[in-house]
Design a protein around this motif. Sequence first.
Motif, PDB file in Angstrom:
ATOM      1  N   ASP A 116       2.072   1.013   8.794  1.00  0.00           N
ATOM      2  CA  ASP A 116       2.102   0.830   7.341  1.00  0.00           C
ATOM      3  C   ASP A 116       3.340  -0.007   6.993  1.00  0.00           C
ATOM      4  O   ASP A 116       4.446   0.527   6.875  1.00  0.00           O
ATOM      5  N   LEU A 161       5.303   1.075   3.780  1.00  0.00           N
ATOM      6  CA  LEU A 161       6.121   2.260   3.986  1.00  0.00           C
ATOM      7  C   LEU A 161       7.336   1.938   4.845  1.00  0.00           C
ATOM      8  O   LEU A 161       8.442   2.423   4.590  1.00  0.00           O
ATOM      9  N   GLN A 171       9.901   0.423   2.724  1.00  0.00           N
ATOM     10  CA  GLN A 171      10.526   1.429   1.869  1.00  0.00           C
ATOM     11  C   GLN A 171      11.562   2.247   2.641  1.00  0.00           C
ATOM     12  O   GLN A 171      12.656   2.535   2.127  1.00  0.00           O
ATOM     13  N   LEU A 214       8.507  11.550   3.325  1.00  0.00           N
ATOM     14  CA  LEU A 214       7.626  10.429   3.637  1.00  0.00           C
ATOM     15  C   LEU A 214       6.943  10.571   4.992  1.00  0.00           C
ATOM     16  O   LEU A 214       6.026   9.794   5.306  1.00  0.00           O
TER      17      LEU A 214
END
Length: 267
Positions: A217, A220, A223, A242
Motif C-alpha cells: 500500500d 499507507l 503516511q 495503522l
Amino acid sequence: GVRHFLEFLPMTCLLAGLGAEELWRRLAAWTSRPILLRAGATALLALALLEGVATSVAMHPGQTLFYNAWAGGLGSAQARGLADARDGWCNSYWSGMRWLSAHAEDGASIIVPHGDFVAAAAAPLVLRKDLRVWTPADSAHPGPWYVMLLTGPGGRASVRALTGMSRPVHVLPAQGGELLRIYRLGPDESGWYREHWLSEQADREGRRRVLAWLRQDEELFAQVIRIFARDRDGALVALRPLFPPELHADLEAALRFTLAGSSEGDF
C-alpha cells in the motif's frame, strides 16, 4: 568521490577527447618534427594518467571511496562524518578475509555486522577452509571469535560498543582514512557481543517484515514515512493503530532497529 557516474561521465569523456584533439593541434602547430610531436603527446598523456593511476593504487581496494584533494581525502570525509565515507559495497572484505586466512587461529568464526551476505558469498573463494562467517543460524562454540567491521561514520549500537571496548588487531588504511577494522574478541567479550548482535539481527528481520507489508500500500507507506519523519521518538504510539496486531511486535523491532542506527537513518 564518484558514485553515480553514468549521469555525467560520458560527457566528461567527450570533453576530454575534444581537449586532447585541441592539444594535438597546438603541438602540431608548434613543431613539424614527428619525433617532437610524439614525445610531447606522450608526455601530456602520461601527466594526464599519472594522478589517476597513483590514486587508484593508493586507494585499492577502496577506489569507490575516493575523495579528491578539495574534500581532503577519505580521512577528512570520515572525520567530518560524511555518510558516504564508508565502504558500502564491502569491497574491502576480500582484503580482510585474506588477512584472517593468514593470521586467525584454527576454527575461528567471524561476525560481520554489515553485509554479512557479501562476506559469506566471497568466503568460499578467499577465506581459509577452517574459518567461517558466522550467521544467526549457526550454533555457538567456544571461539576464537573475530569481528570484521567496515570503518566509517554512524553505525549501530553493537558497532559503537565494539569500537569503545576493544582495540583492532588489523586496520586497512586508505587516503588518510580507514576502510576496515578487524577485532579479536576476548572470552569476556565474545558472548556479550554475539548476543547483542543477534538481537540486532532479529530487529532487522522485524523491520524487513514491516517493510514487506507496507509495500503493498504505497499511500499507507508514505503516511508512515511522514509520521516517522515528524516525530521519530514518539512514532510507535502514532503508528500502532495503522498496523494489524500480528505486526505490532515487528513494528517495535523496526523502530528499535532504525533508531539504534545513524541519525540519518530512514524508516
